[in-house]
Design an enzyme around this catalytic site. Structure first.
Site, PDB file in Angstrom:
ATOM      1  N   HIS A 308       0.844  -1.191   0.000  1.00 40.29           N
ATOM      2  CA  HIS A 308       0.000   0.000   0.000  1.00 40.29           C
ATOM      3  C   HIS A 308       0.879   1.240   0.000  1.00 40.29           C
ATOM      4  O   HIS A 308       1.942   1.269   0.638  1.00 40.29           O
ATOM      5  CB  HIS A 308      -0.918   0.015   1.230  1.00 40.29           C
ATOM      6  N   ASP A 366      -7.843  -4.016  -0.660  1.00 41.26           N
ATOM      7  CA  ASP A 366      -8.390  -4.152  -2.008  1.00 41.26           C
ATOM      8  C   ASP A 366      -8.349  -5.607  -2.479  1.00 41.26           C
ATOM      9  O   ASP A 366      -9.239  -6.058  -3.197  1.00 41.26           O
ATOM     10  CB  ASP A 366      -7.606  -3.266  -2.983  1.00 41.26           C
TER      11      ASP A 366
END
Length: 431
Positions: A308, A366
């Site tokens: 991330h 995600d």
């Protein structure tokens, strides 16, 4: 205003300027450069605004190094374990967790606003049947200002409140209608007997020909997806909403702008990109080939859904989302879905392979939300609209905070101009 205890000194062309340093309640100190241009005739240069605080906010705090996400001071892990989406909506909007009476009132107000104006149905007929649901949502949410005139005056606190409730309530209905339109099925009206997440699933998957019962495991998973995406500080779409709002635009236009920004694959399309990568891999036996490409820095290939930009060690939302992913996959199974089989094997590798561990390429939120939505039966085109539903409350909370900030000005970034200097106009015949 944040506390100011000391100054920094900047010297430009031999002249010194004192710049206040503000200390937040959490996070790094902030250098106040608001008077720098007026006093020193210089701009600062910060592409992407990655080192610039554009506003004061008391809503959400992120510490990427620690893997920490706080909403109004409450950790996302604690909220995900003990709370639910609408309670987090209340927290973001009003700053405190609600009492039982306040929660009941808030849920009632949201539930009673889930239907959209019947004439809005005609908007959908203007789109091609194969239109992307995000294109539909941008248009329809922007058009809400044409239907709800009584909640567009940003200077009226009550109208701001009504607009907030309407958007939280109606965005799931609009997204479900966009989905139904794209698959050629009739719209399904909301049901006041269902909770927020269950109602959305019902509007997406129910059909008139037979009953549809919302499974509580799927409803819980959807509620968590919404909660974990509710707000994420000053990201691209939130900053877009604030920038649009700084001009005095009506709230529906501001949220439509946020949806348009979220549509970008570098922002809201991450879970969709993850599923598309899984489709590219195709089967479990091809995973070693793609893992090898990911480890080869010259290949240009990277695994989507791992690591991330903000969270450097781990994504605190991913741990919670993994629990829901395991529950959903246990319920629905992965045996007949090659994509989910690939996802589970990739997850195993990422959590055990030394390369992934050393590079901190952990599965992020995600990755898990993408495989949950795939398992539920949503096409990848619906992943970003579901993100938009979830983030609406964050956008509205940030917008309301901005409207109430007495020091807020219309956004006007500067530039480092590198174009031509003064030139003389030459007649077309002489060029």
């Amino acid at each position: 205003m944040a506390e100011t205890k000391r100054n920094a000194t900047l010297t430009v062309d031999g002249k010194s300027y004192d710049l206040p340093i503000h200390s937040p309640t959490l996070g790094p100190d902030v250098l106040d450069i608001r008077k720098l241009y007026a006093e020193a005739d210089v701009f600062t240069f910060d592409p992407g605004f990655t080192s610039t605080a554009a506003c004061e906010s008391a809503i959400t705090y992120i510490d990427g190094d620690k893997g920490e996400l706080l909403h109004r001071g409450y950790s996302i892990e604690e909220l995900a374990e003990q709370s639910h989406y609408l309670e987090v909506c209340y927290l973001l909007l009003y700053g405190e967790l609600p009492t039982a009476a306040q929660m009941a009132d808030f849920e009632t107000r949201v539930t009673r606003h889930t239907m959209v104006h019947e004439q809005m149905h005609y908007f959908f007929r203007g789109f091609r049947r194969d239109a992307h649901p995000m294109a539909t949502m941008v248009g329809v949410v922007g058009a809400m200002a044409a239907f709800y005139h009584d909640s567009t005056d940003i200077n009226d606190p009550w109208q701001r409140e009504v607009a907030a409730i309407r958007m939280i309530a109606k965005l799931p209905t609009i997204a479900a209608m966009a989905f139904k339109y794209s698959v050629g099925q009739p719209f399904v009206y909301p049901k006041n007997t269902l909770d927020y997440a269950g109602n959305f699933l019902h509007m997406c998957f129910a059909i008139p020909a037979e009953d549809y019962v919302v499974d509580p495991v799927l409803s819980k998973a959807m509620d968590r997806i919404m909660m974990l995406h509710a707000d994420h500080e000053q990201n691209a779409s939130t900053s877009t909403v604030r920038l649009a709002g700084s001009s005095g635009a009506n709230p529906f236009a501001c949220i439509a702008a946020g949806i348009a920004c979220l549509w970008g694959p570098a922002h809201g399309g991450a879970n969709q990109a993850c599923l598309e990568m899984l489709k590219e891999i195709g089967t479990v036996d091809r995973i070693p080939e793609f893992v090898a490409k990911a480890k080869d820095k010259d290949s240009g290939f990277r695994l989507m859904g791992f690591g991330h930009r903000v969270y450097k060690n781990f994504d605190p939302r991913a741990t919670v989302m993994k629990e829901s992913a395991d529950e959903v996959l246990a319920l629905l199974g992965v045996e007949n879905n090659p994509l989910l089989q690939v996802a589970k094997e990739l997850e195993r590798i990422a959590l055990s392979d030394e390369y992934f561990i050393s590079k901190k390429l952990y599965p992020n939120v995600d990755f898990y939300s993408g495989i949950i939505l795939e398992a539920m039966g949503f096409p990848t085109s619906m992943f970003t609209p579901i993100f938009a539903i979830s983030r609406t409350v964050g956008w509205i909370s940030q917008w309301k905070e901005m409207i109430g900030d007495k020091g807020q000005k219309i956004g006007r970034p500067r530039q480092l101009y590198i174009g031509e200097t003064h030139r003389k106009y030459v007649d077309v015949g002489q060029r």
